[in-house]
Write an enzyme that holds these catalytic residues in place. Structure first.
Site, mmCIF file in Angstrom:
data_model
loop_
_atom_site.group_PDB
_atom_site.id
_atom_site.type_symbol
_atom_site.label_atom_id
_atom_site.label_comp_id
_atom_site.label_asym_id
_atom_site.label_seq_id
_atom_site.Cartn_x
_atom_site.Cartn_y
_atom_site.Cartn_z
ATOM 1 N N ASP A 299 0.829 -1.207 0.000
ATOM 2 C CA ASP A 299 0.000 0.000 0.000
ATOM 3 C C ASP A 299 0.865 1.260 0.000
ATOM 4 O OD1 ASP A 299 -2.397 1.350 -0.063
ATOM 5 O OD2 ASP A 299 -2.701 1.292 2.103
ATOM 6 N N TRP B 153 -12.268 -2.349 -7.455
ATOM 7 C CA TRP B 153 -13.064 -1.975 -8.630
ATOM 8 C C TRP B 153 -13.787 -0.663 -8.394
ATOM 9 C CZ3 TRP B 153 -12.005 -4.835 -12.777
ATOM 10 C CH2 TRP B 153 -11.639 -6.164 -12.610
ATOM 11 N N GLU C 175 -12.462 -4.970 -3.661
ATOM 12 C CA GLU C 175 -13.067 -3.643 -3.484
ATOM 13 C C GLU C 175 -12.398 -2.582 -4.364
ATOM 14 O OE1 GLU C 175 -12.286 -5.688 -0.677
ATOM 15 O OE2 GLU C 175 -14.365 -6.330 -0.937
ATOM 16 N N ARG D 197 0.011 7.634 -2.742
ATOM 17 C CA ARG D 197 0.586 8.734 -1.950
ATOM 18 C C ARG D 197 2.037 9.003 -2.341
ATOM 19 N NH1 ARG D 197 -1.030 6.112 3.398
ATOM 20 N NH2 ARG D 197 -1.645 4.475 1.936
ATOM 21 N N TRP D 198 2.754 7.942 -2.701
ATOM 22 C CA TRP D 198 4.146 8.125 -3.167
ATOM 23 C C TRP D 198 4.149 9.026 -4.401
ATOM 24 C CZ3 TRP D 198 6.727 7.170 -7.736
ATOM 25 C CH2 TRP D 198 8.121 7.188 -7.692
ATOM 26 N N ARG E 22 -12.522 2.018 -7.565
ATOM 27 C CA ARG E 22 -11.648 3.153 -7.928
ATOM 28 C C ARG E 22 -12.056 3.734 -9.275
ATOM 29 N NH1 ARG E 22 -5.614 2.354 -5.558
ATOM 30 N NH2 ARG E 22 -6.302 1.721 -3.491
ATOM 31 N N GLU F 256 1.843 -13.138 12.597
ATOM 32 C CA GLU F 256 2.406 -11.943 13.234
ATOM 33 C C GLU F 256 2.199 -10.747 12.310
ATOM 34 O OE1 GLU F 256 3.528 -11.844 16.317
ATOM 35 O OE2 GLU F 256 3.182 -13.994 16.522
ATOM 36 N N HIS G 213 2.098 3.105 -8.991
ATOM 37 C CA HIS G 213 1.908 1.671 -9.251
ATOM 38 C C HIS G 213 3.072 1.138 -10.090
ATOM 39 C CE1 HIS G 213 -1.936 2.086 -7.474
ATOM 40 N NE2 HIS G 213 -2.521 2.696 -8.479
ATOM 41 N N LEU H 113 10.688 -20.685 -4.732
ATOM 42 C CA LEU H 113 9.796 -19.747 -4.030
ATOM 43 C C LEU H 113 8.432 -19.832 -4.697
ATOM 44 C CD1 LEU H 113 9.324 -17.133 -2.184
ATOM 45 C CD2 LEU H 113 9.963 -15.810 -4.189
ATOM 46 N N ARG I 178 -4.840 -1.904 8.936
ATOM 47 C CA ARG I 178 -6.033 -2.715 8.733
ATOM 48 C C ARG I 178 -5.728 -3.843 7.743
ATOM 49 N NH1 ARG I 178 -8.041 2.631 6.763
ATOM 50 N NH2 ARG I 178 -7.513 2.794 4.561
HETATM 51 C C1 IPE Z 1 -5.481 -2.837 -0.097
HETATM 52 O O1 IPE Z 1 -5.123 -1.508 -0.336
HETATM 53 C C2 IPE Z 1 -5.474 -3.615 -1.345
HETATM 54 C C3 IPE Z 1 -4.200 -3.714 -2.045
HETATM 55 C C4 IPE Z 1 -3.026 -3.304 -1.655
HETATM 56 C C5 IPE Z 1 -4.290 -4.389 -3.292
HETATM 57 P P1 IPE Z 1 -6.202 -0.362 -0.417
HETATM 58 O O2 IPE Z 1 -5.444 0.908 -0.525
HETATM 59 O O3 IPE Z 1 -7.188 -0.634 -1.468
HETATM 60 O O4 IPE Z 1 -6.925 -0.482 1.001
HETATM 61 P P2 IPE Z 1 -7.952 0.484 1.741
HETATM 62 O O5 IPE Z 1 -9.112 0.674 0.827
HETATM 63 O O6 IPE Z 1 -7.252 1.782 2.003
HETATM 64 O O7 IPE Z 1 -8.286 -0.232 2.998
HETATM 65 C C1 IPE Z 2 -1.769 0.124 -3.306
HETATM 66 O O1 IPE Z 2 -1.499 1.475 -3.353
HETATM 67 C C2 IPE Z 2 -1.959 -0.481 -4.672
HETATM 68 C C3 IPE Z 2 -3.330 -0.900 -4.985
HETATM 69 C C4 IPE Z 2 -4.326 -0.895 -4.148
HETATM 70 C C5 IPE Z 2 -3.561 -1.363 -6.323
HETATM 71 P P1 IPE Z 2 -2.662 2.533 -3.333
HETATM 72 O O2 IPE Z 2 -3.068 2.831 -4.738
HETATM 73 O O3 IPE Z 2 -3.767 2.096 -2.450
HETATM 74 O O4 IPE Z 2 -1.931 3.790 -2.715
HETATM 75 P P2 IPE Z 2 -2.518 4.829 -1.690
HETATM 76 O O5 IPE Z 2 -3.034 4.050 -0.514
HETATM 77 O O6 IPE Z 2 -3.595 5.587 -2.384
HETATM 78 O O7 IPE Z 2 -1.330 5.698 -1.349
HETATM 79 MG MG MG Z 3 -4.176 2.357 -0.486
#
Ligand code: IPE
Ligand code: IPE
Ligand code: MG
Length: 264
Positions: free
Chosen positions: A26, A75, A73, A30-31, A77, A210, A43, A137, A197
């Protein structure tokens, strides 16, 4: 018969190096935002971290690496981001599978793949088949995956396979039908990006995993950051319901059929 033990039914063997690491990657968006770039740039950059993490697992003798790439979830986006993510998935499969294969990595993809374009489904199948005999692996990509989906599809399959059981089935009957029945439960869960979470990842299998949360954003999660997670794991006392005294061998463990091996 279940292939692996269950953390709630018996005492899993543990060791200083986790056998199975599961990661929520995740923080890509934001990066990118910090750099005034479109989310997709994050990404894209995140794929490099995937490469480095796979190598780190190979170097450290980790047997299973599971990466959450797209949740059921996600989708929700914006359409453009979803579409770019799908294109990225296709490109990564085309570009990376040969290298994974050379390095002895077996690729598996879990999730409801039926919602993907036929070309992506085909590439997934071909990549899984091509790497099926590799044993250095097991890299599992969770795509259109949700922990609740997994439990529901496992129940459906169990009922289909054993319709005459009248509800007389056990945990291990069910776990055989989970999407990742081929792997032991994760020893270590890592989530980058600061959120604390589970976001519908491996709900069933994380029972005694863990948990490690870091603020580092996925594109910046380098080998040093990964090693910090592994160091944290080494400090954990995995009790699986028992007391510290039992682990130290001062008190006998009545429910210890196999005898735990805790050499962390
Ligand atoms: C969780 O990240 C799913 C993946 C990394 C693929 P999200 O960024 O979608 O999670 P929420 O919605 O903030 O919980
Ligand atoms: C996780 O990074 C990648 C996917 C869920 C596909 P995010 O896209 O959720 O990045 P943030 O949380 O918005 O920074
Ligand atoms: Mg995210």
């Amino acid at each position: 018969m279940a292939l692996f033990g269950s953390s709630t039914r018996n005492l899993p063997a543990t060791s200083a190096v986790p056998r199975h690491v599961a990661i929520i990657m995740d923080g890509n968006g934001r990066w990118a935002k910090k750099r005034l770039l479109p989310r997709f740039a994050g990404h894209h950059r995140g794929v490099e971290t995937v490469r480095a993490t796979v190598k780190a697992c190979l170097d450290r003798g980790i047997e299973y690496l599971t990466l959450f790439a797209f949740s059921s979830e996600n989708w929700r986006r914006p359409e453009e981001e979803v579409s770019l993510l799908m294109q990225l998935f296709v490109r990564v499969l085309k570009d990376e599978v040969s290298k994974l294969h050379r390095n002895g990595v077996r690729l598996r993809v879990i999730g409801d793949l039926s919602r993907f374009e036929p070309e992506l489904q085909r590439l997934i199948r071909v990549s899984e088949q091509r790497t099926a005999a590799n044993d250095q692996l097991v890299l599992t990509i969770a795509a259109n995956y949700g922990g609740r989906w997994d439990v529901v599809q496992a129940v459906k399959r169990l009922l289909r396979c054993e319709p005459d059981r009248n509800g007389e089935w056990t945990e291990s009957d069910l776990t055989q039908h989970l999407a990742m029945s081929y792997a032991p439960e994760p020893d270590l869960f890592i989530r980058t990006g600061g959120e604390q979470r589970i976001s519908n990842f491996l709900l069933w299998q994380l029972a005694y995993t863990e948990l490690y949360f870091t603020d580092v954003l996925w594109p910046e999660f380098d080998t040093t950051a990964f090693d910090a997670a592994l160091a944290s794991y080494r400090q954990r006392e995995r009790r699986f319901g028992r007391t510290s005294e039992q682990l130290l061998g001062n008190t006998p463990s009545p429910a210890s059929p196999t005898g735990p091996r805790v050499d962390a």
